[in-house]
Design a protein around this motif. Sequence first.
Motif, PDB file in Angstrom:
ATOM      1  N   VAL A  81       1.578 -18.577  12.281  1.00 29.73           N
ATOM      2  CA  VAL A  81       3.012 -18.529  12.609  1.00 29.73           C
ATOM      3  C   VAL A  81       3.834 -19.119  11.457  1.00 29.73           C
ATOM      4  O   VAL A  81       4.907 -18.628  11.119  1.00 29.73           O
ATOM      5  CB  VAL A  81       3.284 -19.275  13.934  1.00 29.73           C
ATOM      6  N   PHE A  82       3.306 -20.178  10.843  1.00 27.50           N
ATOM      7  CA  PHE A  82       4.002 -20.820   9.724  1.00 27.50           C
ATOM      8  C   PHE A  82       2.997 -20.958   8.585  1.00 27.50           C
ATOM      9  O   PHE A  82       2.010 -21.679   8.696  1.00 27.50           O
ATOM     10  CB  PHE A  82       4.518 -22.189  10.180  1.00 27.50           C
ATOM     11  N   ASN A  83       3.248 -20.224   7.512  1.00 24.36           N
ATOM     12  CA  ASN A  83       2.355 -20.249   6.341  1.00 24.36           C
ATOM     13  C   ASN A  83       3.150 -20.773   5.152  1.00 24.36           C
ATOM     14  O   ASN A  83       4.372 -20.571   5.078  1.00 24.36           O
ATOM     15  CB  ASN A  83       1.866 -18.843   6.030  1.00 24.36           C
ATOM     16  N   ILE A  84       2.456 -21.422   4.231  1.00 23.53           N
ATOM     17  CA  ILE A  84       3.145 -21.962   3.052  1.00 23.53           C
ATOM     18  C   ILE A  84       2.362 -21.551   1.808  1.00 23.53           C
ATOM     19  O   ILE A  84       1.161 -21.839   1.701  1.00 23.53           O
ATOM     20  CB  ILE A  84       3.226 -23.498   3.110  1.00 23.53           C
ATOM     21  N   VAL A  85       3.048 -20.879   0.892  1.00 19.85           N
ATOM     22  CA  VAL A  85       2.431 -20.552  -0.390  1.00 19.85           C
ATOM     23  C   VAL A  85       3.256 -21.218  -1.482  1.00 19.85           C
ATOM     24  O   VAL A  85       4.416 -20.863  -1.715  1.00 19.85           O
ATOM     25  CB  VAL A  85       2.345 -19.027  -0.629  1.00 19.85           C
ATOM     26  N   THR A  86       2.642 -22.217  -2.111  1.00 16.57           N
ATOM     27  CA  THR A  86       3.328 -22.936  -3.191  1.00 16.57           C
ATOM     28  C   THR A  86       3.054 -22.223  -4.517  1.00 16.57           C
ATOM     29  O   THR A  86       2.054 -21.524  -4.657  1.00 16.57           O
ATOM     30  CB  THR A  86       2.829 -24.386  -3.252  1.00 16.57           C
ATOM     31  N   GLY A  87       3.947 -22.450  -5.478  1.00 18.14           N
ATOM     32  CA  GLY A  87       3.756 -21.830  -6.791  1.00 18.14           C
ATOM     33  C   GLY A  87       5.070 -21.380  -7.385  1.00 18.14           C
ATOM     34  O   GLY A  87       6.135 -21.590  -6.790  1.00 18.14           O
ATOM     35  N   PRO A  88       5.011 -20.765  -8.552  1.00 12.53           N
ATOM     36  CA  PRO A  88       6.240 -20.398  -9.259  1.00 12.53           C
ATOM     37  C   PRO A  88       7.042 -19.306  -8.547  1.00 12.53           C
ATOM     38  O   PRO A  88       6.448 -18.378  -7.980  1.00 12.53           O
ATOM     39  CB  PRO A  88       5.737 -19.875 -10.614  1.00 12.53           C
TER      40      PRO A  88
END
Length: 492
Positions: A213-220
């Motif tokens: 339901v809540f995903n996080i993709v960190t990065g540029p």
Amino acid sequence: MSIASDCPSGTASDVREKLLLIGGQRVAAVAGRVFKTLNPATGEVIAMVAEGDAVDVDRAVAAARRAFEGPWRTMRAAERGQILNRLVALMKQHADEIAALESLDAGKPISAVLRQDIPAALDTLAYYAGWADKIHGDVVPVRDDALTYTVREPVGVVAAIVPWNFPLMIGMWKLAPALACGCTVVMKPAELTSLSALRLGDLALEAGLPPGVFNIVTGPGSVVGDALVKHPDVDKVTFTGSPGVGRGILRGAAGNLKRVSLELGGKSANVIFDDADLDAATKAAAAGIFFNAGQVCSAGSRVLAQDKVYDEVVERLTARARSLRMGDPADRATALGPVISEKQMNTILNYVDVGRKEGAQLVTGGERVGDRGYFLSPAVFAGVKHEMRISQEEIFGPVVSVIRFKDEADALRIANGTAYSLAAGVWSRDIGRVQRFARRVKAGTVWINTYGYTDVRLPWGGAGDSGFGREHGTEALANFTEPKAVWMNLNV
Ligand code: NAD
């Protein structure tokens, strides 16, 4: 999960949370890359964060799609609200720790984080948790032989792209209404400030948010953000950031004609007429530009002062700028922290040079303080002409341009004379004048005899280079739902 070896001691304990969040699991980036995140007050590394790319985005979007088609949109609306309320409770329980993390990662004075960022994030989440079971359509009687009504359905998978100036609060402005409406989210925090979002991800799982339901993709941004914006299975992009990136997002979203809302920059005018309460006006004007070291989209970066009070406004602003206590963001007495990065510091210092070369008078500040971290003394420019670059362009730092005006028409011409229209302030005891100004000024928010307040119950956003669409209130519910008309023949 290792912390960089030069992690300063005594910093927040949760900087270990550095992996992506996809489908309810903490995972490394598929390519195995990581990037450093720095403490703006010292320039030291505080954590290594997974550096996602288009492959990770694909996985996150697929997880969000599964969660959308599966548990989230089909769950009882009241239950969705209960889960969000559990997250409110968990965030309250961990408020001090999250505040310390945000202060460390973004260089924000801890007192300000505790006073503004955390309460605003909590208020936003609680407000939309309350909406979860109150989002409905209408029966619209059209003719006697039909039952005609509307329903509001969640738009689907939402990409939430967040800036670094209020990472948790602005992230929540996007996450909370999207989830309340039954959408699922892939969030991309700003690469300079990923930590509070990652911590929020942990708490969301603990609160019972189903995986995906809540995903996080960190990065540029140019990699992760771009992949999200162009992804054919993302239905909506909600973005806060700079106008340049906003324009690219509009182009990138054209592929599958995603819905887009853009909250962009500002060059807001704070207009002080000669009958204003000067003490209150200059106090608010100083806070309006120096709060968060000027890194605020609605910063009152142009103070317009009427002829008769111009010199006094400059004097009072200067005194206030000089009195601000700058220092360690973790110290509760600190009012002014560093700016976010070396790059941002150099951009601001360059604008100070530009202002000088344009002929404006630098009355105070505008210099780097110390050689550790990115501290700048708050700057006041007097003698600024409306056409100068420092009056037209968003500096996003603690630099105020004080501009002289003659009368109401002059003030309006100057206030409305930039590409932006996010917010404006007006100070006068003449009720007709402030109302005429409020009516004619180009701004999504107007403050009268005050400056800078926002509340999740009131719409937030702008036009022109400040973007389009509104966050907050019922406007945000419209952003994340699609109305459907149903026409049922009663004569069968
Ligand atoms: P930015 O535009 O550089 O970055 C914002 C986000 O977009 C970050 O997460 C970044 O990684 C991502 N991004 C960068 N390039 C991208 C790309 N090509 N595709 C997709 N995503 C990309 O802005 P910033 O420097 O983080 O924030 C400062 C700006 O944000 C200022 O202009 C400020 O006025 C604006 N802002 C507006 C509001 C508002 O509510 N209107 C609030 C806060 C900040």
